[in-house]
Enzyme design. Structure first.
Site, PDB file in Angstrom:
ATOM      1  N   ASN A  40       0.841  -1.198   0.000  1.00 47.88           N
ATOM      2  CA  ASN A  40       0.000   0.000   0.000  1.00 47.88           C
ATOM      3  C   ASN A  40       0.872   1.242   0.000  1.00 47.88           C
ATOM      4  O   ASN A  40       1.620   1.419  -0.978  1.00 47.88           O
ATOM      5  CB  ASN A  40      -1.145  -0.056   1.018  1.00 47.88           C
ATOM      6  CG  ASN A  40      -0.788  -0.295   2.448  1.00 47.88           C
ATOM      7  OD1 ASN A  40      -0.123  -1.265   2.782  1.00 47.88           O
ATOM      8  ND2 ASN A  40      -1.229   0.567   3.331  1.00 47.88           N
ATOM      9  N   ASP A  41       0.810   2.094   0.986  1.00 45.95           N
ATOM     10  CA  ASP A  41       1.374   3.444   0.862  1.00 45.95           C
ATOM     11  C   ASP A  41       2.859   3.492   0.500  1.00 45.95           C
ATOM     12  O   ASP A  41       3.663   2.730   1.052  1.00 45.95           O
ATOM     13  CB  ASP A  41       1.258   4.190   2.204  1.00 45.95           C
ATOM     14  CG  ASP A  41      -0.100   4.093   2.832  1.00 45.95           C
ATOM     15  OD1 ASP A  41      -1.022   3.541   2.215  1.00 45.95           O
ATOM     16  OD2 ASP A  41      -0.239   4.569   3.974  1.00 45.95           O
ATOM     17  N   GLU A 218      -5.640  10.737   7.171  1.00 39.78           N
ATOM     18  CA  GLU A 218      -4.416   9.946   7.102  1.00 39.78           C
ATOM     19  C   GLU A 218      -3.378  10.635   6.214  1.00 39.78           C
ATOM     20  O   GLU A 218      -3.694  11.508   5.408  1.00 39.78           O
ATOM     21  CB  GLU A 218      -4.723   8.553   6.517  1.00 39.78           C
ATOM     22  CG  GLU A 218      -5.690   7.724   7.366  1.00 39.78           C
ATOM     23  CD  GLU A 218      -5.840   6.301   6.853  1.00 39.78           C
ATOM     24  OE1 GLU A 218      -6.049   6.112   5.648  1.00 39.78           O
ATOM     25  OE2 GLU A 218      -5.739   5.364   7.673  1.00 39.78           O
TER      26      GLU A 218
HETATM   27  C1  FRU Z   1      -3.191   4.536   4.571  1.00 37.13           C
HETATM   28  C2  FRU Z   1      -2.896   3.783   5.847  1.00 37.13           C
HETATM   29  C3  FRU Z   1      -2.091   4.627   6.810  1.00 37.13           C
HETATM   30  C4  FRU Z   1      -1.390   3.602   7.642  1.00 37.13           C
HETATM   31  C5  FRU Z   1      -1.099   2.534   6.613  1.00 37.13           C
HETATM   32  C6  FRU Z   1      -1.126   1.137   7.151  1.00 37.13           C
HETATM   33  O1  FRU Z   1      -3.444   3.673   3.506  1.00 37.13           O
HETATM   34  O2  FRU Z   1      -4.083   3.332   6.472  1.00 37.13           O
HETATM   35  O3  FRU Z   1      -2.845   5.542   7.567  1.00 37.13           O
HETATM   36  O4  FRU Z   1      -0.230   4.102   8.218  1.00 37.13           O
HETATM   37  O5  FRU Z   1      -2.062   2.665   5.600  1.00 37.13           O
HETATM   38  O6  FRU Z   1      -0.675   0.242   6.184  1.00 37.13           O
END
Ligand code: FRU
Length: 469
Positions: A40-41, A218
């Site tokens: 993900n991020d 976030e």
């Molecule tokens: C955003 C998020 C962040 C968190 C991460 C966890 O996609 O929810 O807020 O740090 O992904 O993987």
């Protein structure tokens, strides 16, 4: 679990799954994707000693969210990346449920990561610690541990530190949820990265003239661009409207001025950064040549993500392409990073009535369209872009329900560039005034078919792959 046993499990997962994942025709040729498991991020995006580093939220053990690791790639040119040693694994008590998102800085010449240690308790409650790790001579990261506990007045949802230097201090923005369940961005200041002083809330639901604006924000990011300050954030809980906020969660920005001493950010309206189906949690950095670069996650954390067919091949999600940001007339403009032009093969040009256009292969390609007249562009039958003179619509079938779904942009179209890579299209409208990023999973190779009875001018470049060593 000990670090050794967690790393053994991760290694087994990669060794067992990487051949199958690599053979998936929907794997991108020039976008970053996880070897196996869930990405993900983007995290810790930075250029240091001439090399870009991009870390990423990674679950190497499954195509599921969960206790995240930080994977790590680096690149000299934003094109050819190499795998670096896994940066962070969630082993300590203060990060038991994940080494969550964060950023990187260079402190006294040393690459330093600031991330969220996510902790969940058996009773369903949670807390979060902001933690530090420093690079050692082997390119691995030694954990320093928490440098900031959960601040009073907030739920356990406080995370995603973005740190930068300004005026002789370190500054941090944090995404947060207050006790009334309103999303906020907190500003903090430090002389040494180890002790942090709160400077309060600089933006959020109910602040600075905003009404109700989400229960959690976030992944904030704050930087200056052409003399203004831009705050990027991802508010969760904005109700969908007819032509905006159509994804489960949003990602956008405010332009304003930050008073660093007063901890006050005066800002204008919220604008979405990307109007496509998949875009979230972007992070920016400034390159040595002064450009503000952004990479986002080409995904959205909602239940639908797991209907993507790559899950059956053992991997899910990709990053967006790197983008250059500029501020023009108070709006953030995004263009594909200029480095990407090096991927182009020989150009083909065509001009005429849309429906007579040649059918090009856009499995990996860049296509430029110049027209203000209506047309339809069909990407392999699975993603359709329609311009009717007022609305630009991107349509596909929802993978869960089978129902048609669309994302829209309204304006005066002159030009667009579509960057295509096996299972994604990123559409840059009018030189980056708006962007629509989406995943799709057509049969390969992917034909692009135009229809419409009006004139159109087209250019097509095949794009070569980027090696990931
Ligand atoms: C955003 C998020 C962040 C968190 C991460 C966890 O996609 O929810 O807020 O740090 O992904 O993987």
């Amino acid at each position: 679990m000990t670090e050794a046993s967690l790393l053994k499990q991760a290694l087994r997962s990669v060794v067992a799954g990487q051949v199958k994942a690599a053979a998936d025709p929907h794997r991108p040729g020039w976008h970053l994707a996880p070897p196996v498991g869930l990405l993900n991020d983007p995290n810790g995006f930075i250029q240091h000693n001439g090399r870009f580093h991009l870390f990423y939220q990674w679950n190497p053990l499954a195509c599921a969210h969960g206790a995240k690791f930080w994977g790590h790639w680096s690149s000299v040119d934003l094109l050819h990346w190499r795998h670096e040693p896994l940066a962070l694994a969630p082993v300590e008590a203060y990060e038991s449920h994940g080494c969550y998102s964060g950023s990187a800085v260079v402190d006294n010449g040393q690459l330093t990561l600031i991330y969220t240690g996510n902790v969940k308790y058996a009773d369903g409650s949670r807390t979060a610690f902001q933690c530090l790790a420093r690079e050692n001579a082997d390119g691995e990261f030694d954990k320093i541990g928490p440098v900031l506990d959960l601040p009073a007045g907030y739920t356990g949802h406080v995370r995603d530190p973005k740190v930068w230097q300004h005026g002789g201090h370190w500054h941090m923005v944090l995404g947060a949820q207050d006790l009334s369940l309103q999303g906020k961005v907190l500003l903090l200041r430090s002389a040494d990265l180890l002790t942090w002083q709160s400077q309060g809330e600089i933006a959020g639901s109910g602040l600075n003239g905003l009404g109700e604006f989400g229960y959690m924000w976030e992944c904030p990011d704050l930087f200056s661009l052409s003399g203004s300050d831009v705050l990027i954030c991802c508010p969760q809980g904005l109700p969908a409207e007819a032509d905006r906020y159509l994804n489960t969660f949003q990602s956008g920005y405010f332009v304003g001025q930050l008073d660093y001493d007063q901890g006050q950010f005066v800002h204008g309206d919220f604008h979405e950064l990307d109007l496509g189906f998949e875009f979230y949690a972007p992070q920016t950095t400034q390159s040595a040549d002064g450009r503000r670069l952004l990479i986002g996650w080409m995904g959205i954390p909602d239940g639908d993500e797991f209907y993507q067919p790559t899950v059956a091949q053992g991997w899910i999600h990709t990053m967006t392409c790197p983008r250059e940001l500029t501020l023009e007339s108070g709006k953030v403009i995004q263009r594909p990073a200029r480095e990407l032009q090096q991927l182009r093969g020989e150009v083909q040009q065509w001009q005429g009535i849309a429906q007579d256009a040649p059918v090009w292969d856009v499995t990996r390609a860049e296509v430029e369209v110049e027209t203000d007249r209506p047309f339809v562009a069909d990407f392999g039958g699975d993603l359709v872009l329609t311009w009717d003179g007022e609305w630009l619509r991107l349509t596909r079938q929802n993978r869960r329900s089978g129902e048609p779904e669309q994302r829209v942009w309204r304006g005066a179209l002159r030009q667009l560039t579509a960057l295509c890579d096996s299972s994604s299209v990123e559409i840059f409208i009018n030189g980056g005034e708006a962007v629509m990023s989406s995943r799709y999973f057509p049969v390969l190779p992917i034909p692009l078919t135009f229809s419409g009875k009006q004139p159109i001018a087209l250019r097509h470049w095949p794009l070569s792959d980027c090696v990931i060593e």
